[in-house]
Write an enzyme that holds these catalytic residues in place. Structure first.
Site, PDB file in Angstrom:
ATOM      1  CG  HIS A   1      -2.150  -0.764   1.083  1.00 24.22           C
ATOM      2  ND1 HIS A   1      -3.309  -0.253   0.560  1.00 24.22           N
ATOM      3  CD2 HIS A   1      -2.415  -2.055   1.383  1.00 24.22           C
ATOM      4  CE1 HIS A   1      -4.236  -1.193   0.555  1.00 24.22           C
ATOM      5  NE2 HIS A   1      -3.722  -2.301   1.040  1.00 24.22           N
TER       6      HIS A   1
ATOM      7  CE  LYS B   1      -7.259  13.548  -0.249  1.00 25.09           C
ATOM      8  NZ  LYS B   1      -6.950  12.582  -1.272  1.00 25.09           N
ATOM      9  NE  ARG B   2      -5.464  10.063   9.680  1.00 25.15           N
ATOM     10  CZ  ARG B   2      -4.955   9.235  10.594  1.00 25.15           C
ATOM     11  NH1 ARG B   2      -5.295   7.978  10.599  1.00 25.15           N
ATOM     12  NH2 ARG B   2      -4.116   9.667  11.497  1.00 25.15           N
TER      13      ARG B   2
ATOM     14  CE  LYS C   1      -3.602  10.701   2.757  1.00 27.61           C
ATOM     15  NZ  LYS C   1      -4.371  10.072   1.657  1.00 27.61           N
TER      16      LYS C   1
ATOM     17  CB  THR D   1     -10.395   4.781  -2.241  1.00 23.28           C
ATOM     18  OG1 THR D   1     -10.131   5.104  -0.870  1.00 23.28           O
ATOM     19  CG2 THR D   1      -9.636   3.530  -2.622  1.00 23.28           C
TER      20      THR D   1
ATOM     21  CE  LYS E   1     -14.265   6.231  -0.382  1.00 17.95           C
ATOM     22  NZ  LYS E   1     -13.641   6.569   0.919  1.00 17.95           N
TER      23      LYS E   1
HETATM   24  C1  PLP Z   1     -12.377   6.943   1.264  1.00 14.44           C
HETATM   25  C2  PLP Z   1     -12.020   7.319   2.637  1.00 14.44           C
HETATM   26  C3  PLP Z   1     -10.690   7.592   2.964  1.00 14.44           C
HETATM   27  C4  PLP Z   1      -9.578   7.559   1.938  1.00 14.44           C
HETATM   28  O1  PLP Z   1      -9.460   8.824   1.348  1.00 14.44           O
HETATM   29  P1  PLP Z   1      -8.198   9.189   0.422  1.00 14.44           P
HETATM   30  O2  PLP Z   1      -8.605  10.485  -0.180  1.00 14.44           O
HETATM   31  O3  PLP Z   1      -8.097   8.112  -0.599  1.00 14.44           O
HETATM   32  O4  PLP Z   1      -7.023   9.288   1.304  1.00 14.44           O
HETATM   33  C5  PLP Z   1     -10.392   7.956   4.255  1.00 14.44           C
HETATM   34  N1  PLP Z   1     -11.348   8.036   5.206  1.00 14.44           N
HETATM   35  C6  PLP Z   1     -12.645   7.794   4.927  1.00 14.44           C
HETATM   36  C7  PLP Z   1     -13.657   7.925   6.004  1.00 14.44           C
HETATM   37  C8  PLP Z   1     -13.023   7.418   3.642  1.00 14.44           C
HETATM   38  O5  PLP Z   1     -14.311   7.169   3.387  1.00 14.44           O
END
Ligand code: PLP
Length: 796
Positions: A341, A528-529, A534, A636, A640
């Site tokens: 990952h 995101k985190r 990022k 991911t 979305k």
């Molecule tokens: C999809 C998702 C992530 C991943 O987000 P990235 O933008 O790919 O880092 C993290 N936390 C939650 C709650 C998510 O639904």
């Protein structure tokens, strides 16, 4: 199950009336989830029976995280009764949405990796494949984020309500796990057998959760282990209290970090606890000869956290089942496969050899032997010292888990094409050269049922009214929407749906946070985190550039934008925590500035979670995917957003590359350094922040505003940010990419001003998003790695 709405209503009311607090929403939740559990249960038991009788090959997905989100609504949807139940409840004066909100949200993941595991569970069951999850039932989950004075605070998450839990305790399936002790060689049955003496035993008790697939026919199992005291005698000298505490700790909480190695003995205990209990179960439940294990079982390890499955399976096969090394190795390396990952060095797991040896003496012996045998083979090849080092499992006093995982698996996959290429060409080049057919790519995906159908029923309805609803079963059929990207009436409906979702989010934010945002503004989301790579920092600095521009140029009066941030920072990650503070301080300043507030709004959404994500993705116009190229393995969140019609502004990184390949460069806003350029700078060490600043007075002004504390409410609040940008020469190229980022935003905004163009782009994004369903991802794993067969559904 019930046949009609009337039957459902009757049954529901009858049960509710027997509850003490029947007036409360919680009682309604409790009754409804009890009913759903009963509906599922028969099928669940039937599935277990059939999967056993028909001897289907089983997949077990080992993951230290499963970020499931709330369960009730997902189950109602997959059982195909969501609208029936919703209507029935409404007729009785209840709101299903309010009832769903009663469910405590399990916080068993940090971010993408854990959420991926949850999407995979949904897709496995929905495709009718026999695949089950093994994880840990962390009592306190991941911390809850509380913002105070703009700073992040952390409190434990209490997500377990023993009465309402979806997990069912299976006392009789508990396993005992040994830690510490000493290994003795003893003669048994005429051979030397390693025996562990003086071990400390911990009991692992499984909690099983049903995972219902779409259509409700296949029900798989997510099994989460809880640590408890074993009834074995303690080693001499060990205090009961000490033991009690050490044991309860194992499943106490999830480490709050997804991209930095924790290096803590507790984390190592958790990893072994998960692997040993799961493998013991798999071996005990079998009714075929052990030698046939790879024919009946596939085990996927989600990153290296469960890589101890490799030596643990060796231990069980040899020490408990009496196999010789060669046979055990043959079986192990045909059963286990590994998903990588990350290529961030700080996230690569390396366990101190002494620590591992003390905690798991027998496991360490086995790792040493794996390492020794592999070294011997490597020596047969003509390789230089540096290459040989890269092929060592134990090196520099540490066990390299990624190397162990590659050597002990039959397949290794990266999670997006670019990421896999970097793995093969650079990070794991030597391993890839040595095992030329082991590495391959499977690009991540998301459960479109949760992230589109459930999170955005309005858009789902619009899509189905245009192209029918087959796409829900076969998301690639979203392609059918492509012609509608030029259909003014469809685009108008698309705009209405987006506006509606924005209004719903704004209303929720008003209720939750008391903040007012304008649904007519552009919703630009970065959720995101919080992490250096990022680049939330780049986003917030861009907003300050806009702020400066507004104040210096009367003619600059751009379309109003709302910048939405959400995400947690690891508690010990000082840099990320300062970025978070900076965002909140900037929000205070910008939102209260008489001029700026008409054009810019900043909103930080506290305690980002799956349920909050379900509200934000559908309401967003712009998807911020601005990681330093080469650093984000896949992402991911980007998928979305795309599926909900948001348009990407981003770098060519992770799965962004494949998203842009799907939509075309005209339908996304790409900027900045490429992965190749970043890696080149890193290799040559010839990037200098000052070169970027030298001829750019705007950036110079920005830097001085940042470093003197003007933006963050105090100089001390940016000490770590300063350290990274100045002393460490901006390793994530925030300043280097800032002006290109700003230009990309300008291009984006100019397209936004032309609704038909913008909405067309949005429509193309939806139409091309089907490939990012995790159904496609899982089908690829099944075809190329696991070799699963679809279950027959004759038992329904
Ligand atoms: C999809 C998702 C992530 C991943 O987000 P990235 O933008 O790919 O880092 C993290 N936390 C939650 C709650 C998510 O639904």
């Amino acid at each position: 199950m019930f046949e009609t709405k009337e039957r459902f209503k009757k049954d529901f009311m009858m049960r509710l009336e027997q509850r003490e607090e029947r007036e409360s929403l919680h009682a309604a939740y409790s009754v409804l989830s009890e009913m759903v559990k009963e509906w599922i249960n028969d099928d669940w038991q039937a599935n277990k029976r059939v999967q056993r009788e028909e001897a289907h090959k089983q997949l077990y997905y080992f993951s230290i995280e499963f970020l499931t989100g709330r369960i009730l609504g997902q189950n109602l949807m997959n059982l195909s009764v969501h609208s029936l139940v919703s209507d029935g409840l409404e007729e009785m004066g209840f709101s299903l949405a309010e009832i769903e909100e009663q469910e405590l949200e399990p916080g068993l993941g940090n971010g993408g990796l854990g959420r991926l595991a949850a999407c995979f569970m949904d897709s496995l069951a929905s495709l009718g494949l026999p695949g089950h999850g093994y994880g840990i039932r962390y009592k306190g989950g991941l911390f809850t984020q509380v913002i105070k004075d703009g700073y992040q605070g952390e409190t434990p998450t209490h997500w377990i309500d023993e009465k309402e839990d979806w997990g069912m305790r299976q006392e009789e399936l508990a396993k005992n796990i040994p830690f510490y002790g000493n290994v003795h060689l003893e003669v048994q049955d005429n051979r030397l057998k390693p025996v562990l003496r003086n071990a400390v035993w911990v009991k692992a008790v499984p909690y099983d959760m049903p995972v219902v697939g779409a259509g409700g026919k296949t029900v798989n199992t997510l099994r989460l282990w809880q640590a408890e005291s074993a009834s074995y005698p303690l080693p001499e000298g060990m205090e009961q209290d000490f033991y009690q505490q050490a044991v309860s700790e194992i499943s106490d909480r999830l480490y709050p970090d997804d991209s930095q190695q924790a290096g803590k003995v507790l984390r190592l205990r958790q990893q072994y606890f998960l692997c040993s209990s799961s493998l013991q179960t798999i071996l005990q439940e079998r009714d075929y000869p052990l030698s046939e294990l790879p024919k009946h079982v596939a085990i996927q390890i989600n990153d290296t956290h469960p890589a101890l499955a490799i030596p643990e399976l060796m231990r069980l096969l040899m020490d408990e089942q009496g196999m010789v090394w060669e046979e055990a190795w043959e079986i192990t390396t045909h059963t286990i496969s590994y998903t990588n990952h990350t290529i961030l060095q700080e996230a690569m797991e390396r366990w101190d050899s002494a620590l591992l040896e003390a905690l798991l003496p027998r496991i360490y012996m086995i790792i040493q032997e794996i390492d020794r045998r592999f070294r011997e083979k490597v020596l047969e090849q003509d390789l230089d010292e540096a290459a040989r080092k890269k092929l060592s499992i134990i090196e520099g006093g540490a066990v390299h888990m990624a190397t162990l995982a590659v050597v002990g698996s039959y397949k290794v996959n990266g999670v997006a094409r670019l990421h896999t290429d970097i793995l093969k060409m650079r990070e794991m080049k030597e391993l890839n050269d040595y095992f030329p057919h082991k590495f391959h790519n499977i690009t991540n995906g998301i459960a479109h049922r949760r992230w589109l159908v459930k999170a955005n029923p309005e858009l789902t309805g619009l899509i189905s009214s245009a192209i029918g609803d087959e796409w829900i079963r076969e998301p690639i059929k979203l392609h059918g929407l492509n012609p509608f990207a030029g259909d003014p009436s469809f685009l108008q409906d698309l705009q209405s749906v987006k506006l509606l979702k924005k209004r719903q989010l704004a209303e929720w934010i008003r209720k939750q946070h008391g903040a007012v945002i304008d649904p007519e503004s552009v919703f630009d989301a970065h959720i995101k985190r919080v992490h250096g790579y990022k680049r939330q920092l780049m986003n917030i600095l861009h907003i300050q550039l806009l702020f400066n521009h507004l104040h210096s140029d009367r003619n600059f009066r751009p379309h109003p934008r709302t910048f939405i941030f959400g995400g947690k920072a690891a508690p010990s990650y000082h840099f990320a925590k300062q970025v978070l503070k900076l965002i909140n301080a900037m929000a205070d300043k910008v939102n209260n500035d008489p001029l700026a507030k008409n054009h810019l709004r900043i909103l930080f959404i506290e305690d980002y979670s799956v349920s909050k994500a379900e509200r934000i993705f559908p309401a967003s116009d712009v998807s911020e995917q601005i990681s330093t190229a080469s650093k984000e393995a896949s992402g991911t969140g980007n998928m979305k957003f795309m599926m909900n019609g948001a348009v990407t502004i981003g770098t060519y990184d992770g799965a962004n590359v494949e998203i842009v390949e799907q939509v075309g460069e005209d339908n996304a806003f790409i900027f900045g350094l490429s992965a190749k350029q970043v890696m080149q700078f890193e290799k040559e060490k010839n990037y200098f922040t000052n070169d970027t600043l030298a001829h750019d007075p705007e950036l110079q002004l920005l830097m001085s505003q940042l470093l003197n504390g003007e933006l963050s409410g105090g100089e001390g609040n940016v000490s770590y940010i300063k350290k990274q940008l100045v002393d460490e020469n901006d390793p994530f190229f925030v300043l280097k990419d800032l002006q290109p980022y700003r230009k990309a935003h300008e291009r984006l905004l100019s397209v936004y001003e032309e609704p038909s163009a913008w909405l067309g782009i949005s429509a193309v994004n939806i139409a091309q998003s089907g490939i990012f369903s995790s159904d496609r991802t899982i089908q690829q794993y099944s075809d190329h790695v696991w070799n699963l067969e679809e279950l027959t559904n004759h038992y329904t």
